[in-house]
Every structure is written in structure tokens, then in C-alpha cells.
Scaffold this motif. Structure first.
Motif, PDB file in Angstrom:
ATOM      1  N   MET A   1       0.849  -1.199   0.000  1.00  0.00           N
ATOM      2  CA  MET A   1       0.000   0.000   0.000  1.00  0.00           C
ATOM      3  C   MET A   1       0.884   1.247   0.000  1.00  0.00           C
ATOM      4  SD  MET A   1      -3.120   0.929   2.643  1.00  0.00           S
ATOM      5  CE  MET A   1      -3.943  -0.652   2.535  1.00  0.00           C
ATOM      6  N   ASP A   2       0.651   2.163  -0.929  1.00  0.00           N
ATOM      7  CA  ASP A   2       1.518   3.353  -0.973  1.00  0.00           C
ATOM      8  C   ASP A   2       1.024   4.409   0.023  1.00  0.00           C
ATOM      9  OD1 ASP A   2      -0.590   4.756  -2.071  1.00  0.00           O
ATOM     10  OD2 ASP A   2       0.295   4.915  -4.066  1.00  0.00           O
ATOM     11  N   VAL A   3       1.737   5.537   0.057  1.00  0.00           N
ATOM     12  CA  VAL A   3       1.463   6.543   1.080  1.00  0.00           C
ATOM     13  C   VAL A   3       0.059   7.131   0.938  1.00  0.00           C
ATOM     14  CG1 VAL A   3       2.180   8.815   1.919  1.00  0.00           C
ATOM     15  CG2 VAL A   3       3.889   7.058   1.485  1.00  0.00           C
ATOM     16  N   ARG A   4      -0.357   7.412  -0.294  1.00  0.00           N
ATOM     17  CA  ARG A   4      -1.690   7.997  -0.469  1.00  0.00           C
ATOM     18  C   ARG A   4      -2.782   6.998  -0.102  1.00  0.00           C
ATOM     19  NH1 ARG A   4      -4.652  12.159  -2.227  1.00  0.00           N
ATOM     20  NH2 ARG A   4      -2.830  13.390  -2.736  1.00  0.00           N
ATOM     21  N   GLU A   5      -2.617   5.760  -0.542  1.00  0.00           N
ATOM     22  CA  GLU A   5      -3.614   4.733  -0.191  1.00  0.00           C
ATOM     23  C   GLU A   5      -3.685   4.544   1.328  1.00  0.00           C
ATOM     24  OE1 GLU A   5      -2.370   1.267  -2.312  1.00  0.00           O
ATOM     25  OE2 GLU A   5      -3.503   1.767  -4.112  1.00  0.00           O
ATOM     26  N   SER A   6      -2.528   4.546   1.962  1.00  0.00           N
ATOM     27  CA  SER A   6      -2.508   4.388   3.424  1.00  0.00           C
ATOM     28  C   SER A   6      -3.184   5.570   4.095  1.00  0.00           C
ATOM     29  CB  SER A   6      -1.066   4.262   3.918  1.00  0.00           C
ATOM     30  OG  SER A   6      -0.484   3.095   3.416  1.00  0.00           O
ATOM     31  N   PHE A   7      -2.915   6.776   3.587  1.00  0.00           N
ATOM     32  CA  PHE A   7      -3.565   7.972   4.128  1.00  0.00           C
ATOM     33  C   PHE A   7      -5.089   7.826   4.052  1.00  0.00           C
ATOM     34  CE2 PHE A   7      -5.614  12.053   3.264  1.00  0.00           C
ATOM     35  CZ  PHE A   7      -5.194  12.821   4.338  1.00  0.00           C
TER      36      PHE A   7
END
Lengths: 139, 139
Positions: A1-7
Motif C-alpha cells: 500500500m503506498d502513502v496515499r492509499e494508506s492515508f
């Protein structure tokens, strides 16, 4: 999961944040409050009764910081922003709260006309996915 | 349960607090950290690596605030205080952390010699037992 998805995941799943404010003495204060986040406005929202120290502190100094509070694990979002009364009403945003905090339904029914809604505008967030993965997101 | 009993219970059971600090820009910041409390010193303790923004903020301005973070329910303790490096070492207080946060054992074994211990001295705490019961405790 990338940073935006995690956000997006953290902001839509975690119901609580610690909200840091400044007091008139120039020292910080902090409370845990329910929050919701709307992708369409990129703001965090929380409701409160209008007559308390938190509201007085925010209205005197709108600079705040928050961190979401994970129920388990370490995933969280932190940011600094500007806090102000929202142009939305509590009723207009109630569904966003209730989807995360079902008990908020009862709060809105009992106290909805007394509560005021605040929003935090922020343009950068620190996203911690786990102890080994984190990043900064521009909004 | 009275206010003092609730305070002792919350401080010995809840593993996390939200710690609000002041940045050099004069705005607040906030993080969630593990903590322990010792009745014999009336201080809250937390450990951290020495080279981070949190440490720099505290060393520039020792005024902090904290709220404990309940895993469920609403019981919590809030206070403002003065934060400084503790005269205790992380090793000397490790058992107090491990009793609340068993995973801290591994942290001490891996990083104990790198971590520094901070303490928060506070003399008044706001104790919320539940939505209907709260009080202030002098320490």
C-alpha cells in the motif's frame, strides 16, 4: 500500500484523533476527539459543544496539530493545520461520522442542534504505515 | 471509583498518551507515545531516540500537555506539565513499561542503550471517569 492509499485508509478507518491546541498562556493543550475526513474538501472535521476551553483556544489561535489514534498497530496520520468553524452543519456531515462511529447517531439525535462543527485545513501530512514505512503526502 | 482511584487505574492500565509540544514556529505538535507513571515520583515517563523533532521541541520549550488514550470507552487523564530528561535511565524504569507494554521488552533489548528517558512533572490532572463523572486531582 503506498502513502496515499494508506492515508485514505487511515483517515476513513480510525475514528479518533489527538487534537493539540494553544492556550492563552502560550502552552499546548491536547484532547482526543472523534473526527471524519472528506476527500472532496481535504479537511478534517470534528464537532463540539460551543462553550468549552477547546473552542476558546481555537478561536483565539487557529494553529492546531493532530495525530490520528490507531486502535492497534502503529499506522497513523499526523499534520498541522488551521482550524475554524465549518460552513457545513453537523447534520450535513453526520453520515461521515456515523460510518466510522455508529454511536454518533445518538449524539446527533440528542445534541445535534447544540453542537458546532469545526474543520482543519491542512496541506501536508506525515503518514506512518508501520515502523519501517512512512512518507509525506501533499494535499 | 473516586477520582484518585480512577487516576491510579488509568495511569497504570493505559499504555499510550498523546503528547503535545511546542514547535519553534510557536505552533503545537502532537504524537502518540507509550508512557508509564510512577506513584513514588508522581512523574510520567516516556522514552525516545535522542535525535528527532520531538526531542528538539522539548529541549527548546519544556511546556507540554498530555492526554492518555483509552483503548475503549472514555476514561482518560489529561494534564499540562514540564518535560525534561529524567535522571533515571531507560533500564531503571523498563519494568514499569513492560508491565503495560510487553513488547517494550524487545525494544529495551534491541535499543535500550540508544534510547533516552524523559519525564513530565505535573501537579494537577483532569480525570474523566466516564461521560457523567470527572474531577480534578492535585498531585
Amino acid at each position: 500500500m503506498d502513502v496515499r492509499e494508506s492515508f485514505e485508509h487511515i483517515m476513513s478507518e480510525q475514528p479518533n484523533m489527538a487534537l493539540a491546541t494553544m492556550t492563552s498562556d502560550g502552552v499546548p493543550d491536547v484532547r482526543v476527539v472523534n473526527f471524519c475526513w472528506r476527500a472532496d474538501t481535504s479537511c478534517v472535521y470534528f464537532s463540539t459543544f460551543p462553550d468549552n476551553d477547546k473552542v476558546r483556544e481555537i478561536e483565539a489561535n487557529p494553529h492546531v496539530a493532530f495525530t490520528t489514534v490507531p486502535a492497534t498497530g502503529n499506522a497513523h496520520v499526523r499534520a498541522k493545520g488551521i482550524c475554524r468553524r465549518s460552513t457545513f452543519t453537523v447534520g450535513e456531515i453526520a453520515e461521515d461520522f456515523i460510518s466510522k462511529v455508529p454511536a454518533y447517531q445518538g449524539t446527533v439525535e440528542r445534541f445535534g442542534d447544540q453542537l458546532v462543527l469545526f474543520e482543519i485545513e491542512f496541506h501536508k501530512a506525515s503518514v506512518t504505515i508501520d515502523l519501517a514505512h512512512s512518507g509525506t503526502l501533499k494535499l
